[in-house]
Each structure stands twice: as C-alpha cells, then as structure tokens.
Design a protein around this motif. Structure first.
Motif, PDB file in Angstrom:
ATOM      1  N   TYR B  36       0.859  -1.146   0.175  1.00  7.69           N
ATOM      2  CA  TYR B  36      -0.221  -0.209  -0.130  1.00  7.69           C
ATOM      3  C   TYR B  36       0.984   1.286  -0.070  1.00  7.69           C
ATOM      4  O   TYR B  36       2.051   1.305   0.494  1.00  7.69           O
ATOM      5  CB  TYR B  36      -1.001   0.009   1.107  1.00  7.69           C
ATOM      6  CG  TYR B  36      -2.112  -0.937   1.224  1.00  7.69           C
ATOM      7  CD1 TYR B  36      -1.779  -2.393   1.329  1.00  7.69           C
ATOM      8  CD2 TYR B  36      -3.330  -0.248   0.940  1.00  7.69           C
ATOM      9  CE1 TYR B  36      -2.961  -3.078   1.160  1.00  7.69           C
ATOM     10  CE2 TYR B  36      -4.628  -1.252   0.801  1.00  7.69           C
ATOM     11  CZ  TYR B  36      -4.190  -2.568   0.954  1.00  7.69           C
ATOM     12  OH  TYR B  36      -5.330  -3.612   0.944  1.00  7.69           O
ATOM     13  N   GLN B  38       0.808   5.683   0.654  1.00  8.10           N
ATOM     14  CA  GLN B  38       0.127   6.764   1.447  1.00  8.10           C
ATOM     15  C   GLN B  38       0.859   8.156   0.996  1.00  8.10           C
ATOM     16  O   GLN B  38       1.976   8.282   1.337  1.00  8.10           O
ATOM     17  CB  GLN B  38       0.054   6.259   2.634  1.00  8.10           C
ATOM     18  CG  GLN B  38      -0.754   7.345   3.627  1.00  8.10           C
ATOM     19  CD  GLN B  38      -0.679   6.954   5.055  1.00  8.10           C
ATOM     20  OE1 GLN B  38       0.253   6.610   5.493  1.00  8.10           O
ATOM     21  NE2 GLN B  38      -2.026   7.377   5.576  1.00  8.10           N
ATOM     22  N   GLU B  42      -3.134  11.798   3.302  1.00 10.32           N
ATOM     23  CA  GLU B  42      -3.828  10.833   2.534  1.00 10.32           C
ATOM     24  C   GLU B  42      -4.168   9.626   3.196  1.00 10.32           C
ATOM     25  O   GLU B  42      -3.288   9.220   3.972  1.00 10.32           O
ATOM     26  CB  GLU B  42      -3.806  10.810   1.098  1.00 10.32           C
ATOM     27  CG  GLU B  42      -3.992  12.039   0.364  1.00 10.32           C
ATOM     28  CD  GLU B  42      -3.957  12.046  -1.373  1.00 10.32           C
ATOM     29  OE1 GLU B  42      -3.809  12.669  -1.819  1.00 10.32           O
ATOM     30  OE2 GLU B  42      -3.897  10.711  -1.493  1.00 10.32           O
ATOM     31  N   SER B  43      -5.216   8.852   2.693  1.00 13.67           N
ATOM     32  CA  SER B  43      -5.380   7.370   3.324  1.00 13.67           C
ATOM     33  C   SER B  43      -4.458   6.484   2.496  1.00 13.67           C
ATOM     34  O   SER B  43      -4.267   6.830   1.444  1.00 13.67           O
ATOM     35  CB  SER B  43      -6.844   7.221   3.398  1.00 13.67           C
ATOM     36  OG  SER B  43      -7.615   7.934   4.162  1.00 13.67           O
ATOM     37  N   PRO B  44      -4.022   5.486   3.167  1.00 12.85           N
ATOM     38  CA  PRO B  44      -3.491   4.318   2.533  1.00 12.85           C
ATOM     39  C   PRO B  44      -4.171   3.627   1.374  1.00 12.85           C
ATOM     40  O   PRO B  44      -5.480   3.612   1.425  1.00 12.85           O
ATOM     41  CB  PRO B  44      -3.158   3.224   3.669  1.00 12.85           C
ATOM     42  CG  PRO B  44      -3.254   3.850   4.725  1.00 12.85           C
ATOM     43  CD  PRO B  44      -4.127   5.008   4.548  1.00 12.85           C
TER      44      PRO B  44
END
Lengths: 115, 113
Positions: B36, B38, B42-44
């Motif tokens: 992932y 990020q 921000e969000s992953p």
C-alpha cells in the motif's frame, strides 16, 4: 468506488475520558477494521470484524473495545482514554467473497488527541 | 512482535533512478503480500500485490520480487518520478485467516527532481 466514512475527523479529550469513533461503509463488504497509525510503527491492527455481531482481536487491542452493529457500521470505543492512545485512527473495509481479493478501502482517518 | 519488517525506514533517490524497498516476514503461513502507498495527508491505498505462486509481479514501473525461502520480498520502482514520493507499506496475511492483514512500519520514499 468504495466508500468508508469516519467520524469525528478530529477529537480532543482528556485522560480518563470516553471516546467513540464511528465508521460506516456503503460497499456491502463483510470485513471491517480499525487500525492506528503512529510514526515508526506503521499501521497496527486494533480490532476487526467479518460481520454484524462479530469481533476479532487484533494485535494491539488493550484499552480498546469495538462493536459491529450492522454490516455497515463499526465502532471503536475508548472508555478510559490515555495519552498513549493519541494517534491517527483508520477504519477500513474489504471483501473476500465472490473472488474478491480482499483489497482494503480506508476511510479518511480520525485524529485523536488525549491530553 | 513485529511480524512484518521493512527497510530502510526512509529512502531518497534521484528522479529516473530505481528505488528498492525491502520487506521481510516471520510467519511461513503468510501467503498474500500487498503493498500500500500513502501520500501526505491521505489514506493508504493498494498499489500492487503478490501471492507466492509467483516470484515476480509487475505493474508498469512497479515490480515485486518474492523469495519464499528467505521470507523476503522487495518492491522495485524503476524510472522514479517525484509523484512517487510517498510512504510505502508492505503487508501480509495468512491462508488460514485471510481477513487479518498485518502491516510493516513503512518506508518513506522521497524522489528528488
């Protein structure tokens, strides 16, 4: 597009305070998660659930309770908040049914400060 | 205990170079390894993932190399771009509990133009 909504986005409380973080997903996913993110520790799993009424213990559950009331809603409860719980909390959802890979879709995050 | 470890903690490379991010794990039952990324504030989000049926997974400039014997994997980013600057998380889940996804500590990657 997956949709996971968290509230509140920011919360300040005092030591010993009671906090509830809410999460709602509108994707009909079966799994929901609560992670905390801290510098140097990455994302650590607190609790997760594979359906309404189900709760699974994550890797850092101490001091946290969680409840999955419906398929859409997952709550994280801090009943006696401590400064060590100051963190950025992420909710996420995923689905493994029907050939889905279990990709996590994250909410926007809830920043909690415990004074 | 840290079941998924990443190194280095931070990495800076020049634009156009190849960035190599490392990940190792302990549990031999892990059989799904997503990465992932990020971006700041921000969000992953999922970048790329591999299952051990293959030693390599490629998606454009991003390639995962997997070594099951050594319990190691790496993410190679070729022709790095400033827009690749982000924190990258290696994660893993086991075949008997695919819903429990464990993340590493992350590698903060900076690409200098």
């Amino acid at each position: 597009e997956a949709a996971v909504t968290q509230s509140p986005r920011n919360k300040v409380t005092v030591t010993g305070g009671n906090v509830t973080l809410s999460c709602r997903q509108t994707n009909s996913h079966n799994y929901m998660y609560w992670y905390r993110q801290d510098t140097g520790h990455g994302l650590r799993l607190i609790h997760y659930s594979y359906g309404a009424g189900n709760l699974q213990i994550g890797d850092v559950p101490d001091g946290y309770k969680a409840t999955r009331t419906t398929q859409e809603d997952f709550f994280l409860l801090l009943e006696l908040a401590s400064p060590s719980q100051t963190s950025l909390y992420f909710c996420a959802s995923s689905d493994f049914r029907g050939g889905n890979t279990g990709q996590l879709y994250f909410g926007e995050g809830s920043k909690l400060t415990v004074l | 205990q840290q079941q998924v470890r990443q190194s280095p903690q931070s990495l800076t490379v020049w634009e156009g170079e190849t960035a190599i991010l490392n990940c190792s794990y302990e549990d031999s039952t892990f059989d799904y390894f997503p990465w992932y990324w990020q971006f700041p504030r921000e969000s992953p989000a999922l970048l790329i993932a591999i299952r051990p049926v293959s030693n390599k997974k490629e998606d454009g400039r991003f390639t995962i190399f997997f070594n099951k014997r050594e319990k190691k994997l790496s993410l190679h980013i070729t022709d790095s771009q400033p827009g690749d600057s982000a924190t990258y998380f290696c994660a893993a889940s086991a075949n008997y509990n695919q819903g429990k996804l464990i993340f590493g500590q992350g590698t903060k990657l900076s690409i200098k133009p």
